[in-house]
Write a protein that holds these residues in place. Structure first.
Motif: not given
Length: 735
Positions: A631-652
């Motif tokens: 996922y793009p970096p703006e979804y980092q909090t949403w992914i962590l809060d919802n415990k979604i099994s995915a990577q975050i493309n922080y540097n994109s």
């Protein structure tokens, strides 16, 4: 040359005659001038010729106008024969008739007959006091009769008389008399019924066929049945709110309604819609919803087919005479299609749309504003992460809509809505600010319905009939067709509403609903190629609604009205809405909205404008036999809060401060001060370490994810962020 006495006398007589005629023709006659300005009732009919209302003129009096050429010849003949047999052969006064009447009255020792001609009777109608039975008044009647004859033709006199003669029972004129006594149009009267009417003006009480049928029949020399068939007609009172609107429109244009007005409205449809609205109000009674309104228009010309201002006109307890079609209320999410249409119309410098159906919009917790912080939520308090624009609109998600308005700008959106006829927003639109995206500004159905019809009219806007405004192209036909595609897409609607049957039709249709003000206002808009319906339900009183009624009831009403219209419209077209001309469908990734790669597990087809160059999906990447999601970096909090099994493309993506907003204002409280903190979220950045300087002091060096808290300390504060070569800064205040 000597003129003979005979010629001189003839010349003098000629001059006297001409002078007398000119005096009679042009001498001031104020009563007659006022009489010519008197009002006549407006007879209003629906599209099928069914009577809607006959508007009274004064104190309930109904006086309908019918041109002489449309008055049946038999009516004219019978009234002339009854009142003035020599009408076409005298100059306003029939001295033979006067003498004959005088002899008959003297013989009977009471008044049994009058000698007044039709012209003299018209004089008495013009000046009621002139009917006084004194010699001087009789002379005045004669003089004014001559004046009328000098001013008008015989047919003009007869026309005025037949349209103004009083019959009692609060009616005047033969057309209203036919309706009041026999409940029918003038042309449908029988010969004997006409004869009964012809004698009523002589003595309106004594010869009233309803009260005294025998006396009326005897005087008219007709069988008793002709008089006995008379009854007190109850004038219809349909579409009262719409009729009031039409009267106001006429007054606003310094005019008045015509004598006869044929509407495009359909009373059968009106009654049908009233039935469904009342049923919906009954079902929501326990929720304290007591008011509702329905407006139905024909898309071809935006003419009104049905107008229901309230569930019951006579319900004084709940403001039955207030018109819910015209009262401003917050429409909630029913306004979102207009915002998304403007978004699709917005392009960058090379003409590429900034928004399109597959564009990904972030449905995540987001802060907007600074000193006036705005944090919207969805109606179900869930956040869906990345969603395509098509899904965001069809499922009526709030955060993407607010983000869109924040990007476009409130002023630009308001100018767009003004062009769409939302004049109500000139009063309260700016105060609503970003809340406009969720329908916080107050509008009415008379604005909403024609504006919504724009989408099925290929982007052309036309206000309601009688507005005096012309049609104009507001959005391109392609944008309108894309909005129709989205609002008719049951699969995209499922995220927000499930697969509800309310919106399922066997003909092409679009729907949009909205709720606002703690469910005090619930709105549904529906349209087909030919018709548009708007339904509002709520409270004029402002009472709080009990529970969450949602918009299913007005949507149910709207769908049933459209069902009825489409079922009863011949040659129904079920081919669907037209495809946009300059957009084509391509296979895209349902998650990223980008053109699908071979690694995308779920794909859909959606519109992309000709010439648009989109990068292939980068969110799905194959690693051996496994497909990873990044996922793009703006979804980092949403992914962590919802415990979604995915990577975050922080540097994109570039460095971006998600929260707090620049120039935000916070307030310190002594209550639980040890637990107060200001949350900070930063996304993007091309390095994996973030350096934080708080008020020129090194505060922290953070690894991914860049989330932390700042202390709550009164005063003005500045925070600098550094990630590799990228920097950012915010200022905020604690009061």
């Amino acid at each position: 040359m000597k003129i003979s006495k005979q010629k001189l006398a003839a010349i003098i007589i000629l001059f006297l005659i001409v002078g007398l005629y000119l005096f009679l023709r042009f001498s001031p006659y104020p009563a007659f001038e006022n009489f010519k300005q008197q009002n006549y009732s407006t007879s209003i009919y629906d599209c099928n010729g069914q009577l809607v209302q006959v508007l009274p003129v004064d104190d309930g009096l109904r006086r309908e106008w019918t041109p002489l050429k449309k008055i049946p010849s038999e009516v004219k003949k019978i009234f002339i024969n009854a009142e003035d047999k020599r009408f076409y052969f005298h100059w306003g006064v029939d001295y033979g008739a006067i003498a004959k009447a005088a002899l008959q009255n003297a013989k009977a020792k009471r008044i049994v007959r009058g000698g007044s001609t039709i012209t003299m009777q018209l004089v008495k109608i013009i000046s009621p006091s002139a009917g006084s039975r004194t010699f001087s008044k009789k002379l005045s009647d004669i003089f004014n009769a001559y004046r009328l004859e000098a001013r008008l033709t015989k047919n003009q006199i007869l026309e005025l008389y037949l349209n103004s003669v009083p019959f009692g029972m609060n009616c005047a004129g033969v057309t209203s008399a036919a309706r009041s006594f026999y409940g029918t149009e003038l042309s449908k009267l029988s010969t004997d019924q006409i004869k009964c009417l012809s004698v009523i003006p002589r003595r309106p009480v004594a010869y009233n066929p309803i009260q005294n049928p025998k006396a009326c029949a005897d005087c008219a020399s007709v069988p008793l049945e002709a008089a006995a068939s008379a009854y007190l007609y109850e004038y219809p009172f349909y579409m009262p709110h719409y009729v009031n609107y039409l009267k106001k429109q006429a007054i606003d244009k310094n005019g008045k309604l015509p004598h006869t007005l044929k509407l495009k409205a359909n009373l059968q449809l009106q009654h049908y819609a009233e039935k469904y609205l009342r049923t919906a109000l009954e079902q929501s009674y326990s929720s304290r919803i007591s008011n509702g309104a329905v407006l139905v228009i024909d898309n071809s010309d935006c003419s009104v087919l049905a107008w229901i201002g309230n569930g019951n006109w006579y319900d004084s307890q709940n403001g039955g005479q207030l018109d819910g079609v015209l009262i401003n209320n917050q429409p909630g999410s029913s306004m979102k299609p207009f915002l998304y249409a403007l978004g699709i119309e917005t392009t960058d410098t090379d003409g590429t749309p900034e928004y399109y159906p597959s564009k990904i919009m972030a449905d995540i917790p987001t802060e907007f504003g600074s000193s006036k912080l705005y944090m919207p939520a969805n109606f179900n308090n869930r956040f869906n992460g990345p969603v395509r624009l098509r899904v965001a609109l069809a499922s009526s998600l709030n955060i993407p809509a607010v983000s869109l308005l924040n990007d476009i700008g409130v002023n630009q959106y308001l100018d767009f809505l003004y062009d769409l006829g939302f004049d109500s927003l000139r009063e309260n639109g700016k105060q609503a600010d970003l809340g406009l995206s969720l329908g916080a500004g107050e509008v009415n159905l008379a604005e909403l319905v024609p504006a919504f019809s724009m989408f099925v009219r290929d982007g052309k806007y036309l206000p309601l009939e009688y507005s005096g405004k012309s049609e104009k192209q507001i959005i391109s036909s392609d944008t309108a067709r894309i909005i129709c595609s989205i609002l008719s897409d049951k699969d995209s609607r499922a995220l927000g509403f499930g697969y509800t049957q309310t919106f399922q039709t066997d003909y092409p249709s679009i729907f949009k609903t909205g709720t606002a003000n703690q469910y005090q206002n619930i709105v549904a808009l529906g349209a087909t190629k030919r018709y548009t319906v708007g339904v509002w339900m709520g409270n004029f009183s402002g009472e709080t609604v009990v529970g969450k009624t949602g918009s299913s009831l007005p949507a149910w009403v709207a769908k049933n009205v459209l069902d009825n219209l489409e079922k009863n419209t011949p040659a129904r077209d079920n081919t669907g809405f037209e495809e946009p001309e300059h957009w084509k469908k391509i296979r895209i990734c349902s998650l990223s909205g980008m053109p699908a790669s071979q690694d995308c597990p779920a794909t859909v087809y959606d519109y992309v404008k000709d010439g648009m160059k989109l990068k292939q999906c980068q969110w799905h990447q194959r690693k051996g036999d496994e497909i990873l999601i990044r996922y793009p970096p703006e979804y980092q909090t949403w992914i962590l809060d919802n415990k979604i099994s995915a990577q975050i493309n922080y540097n994109s993506a570039p460095l971006k401060i998600l929260t707090p907003q620049d120039n935000a204002i916070f307030y310190y409280s002594n209550l639980n001060s040890d637990f107060q903190a200001i949350p900070v979220q930063v996304s993007g950045g091309y390095e994996n370490t973030l350096y934080v300087i708080y008020d020129e002091t090194e505060y922290a060096a953070l690894s991914r994810p860049f989330t932390f808290s700042l202390p709550v300390e009164k005063g003005q504060h500045t925070v600098h962020f550094t990630c590799g070569s990228e920097t950012a800064a915010i200022t905020y205040q604690v009061k």
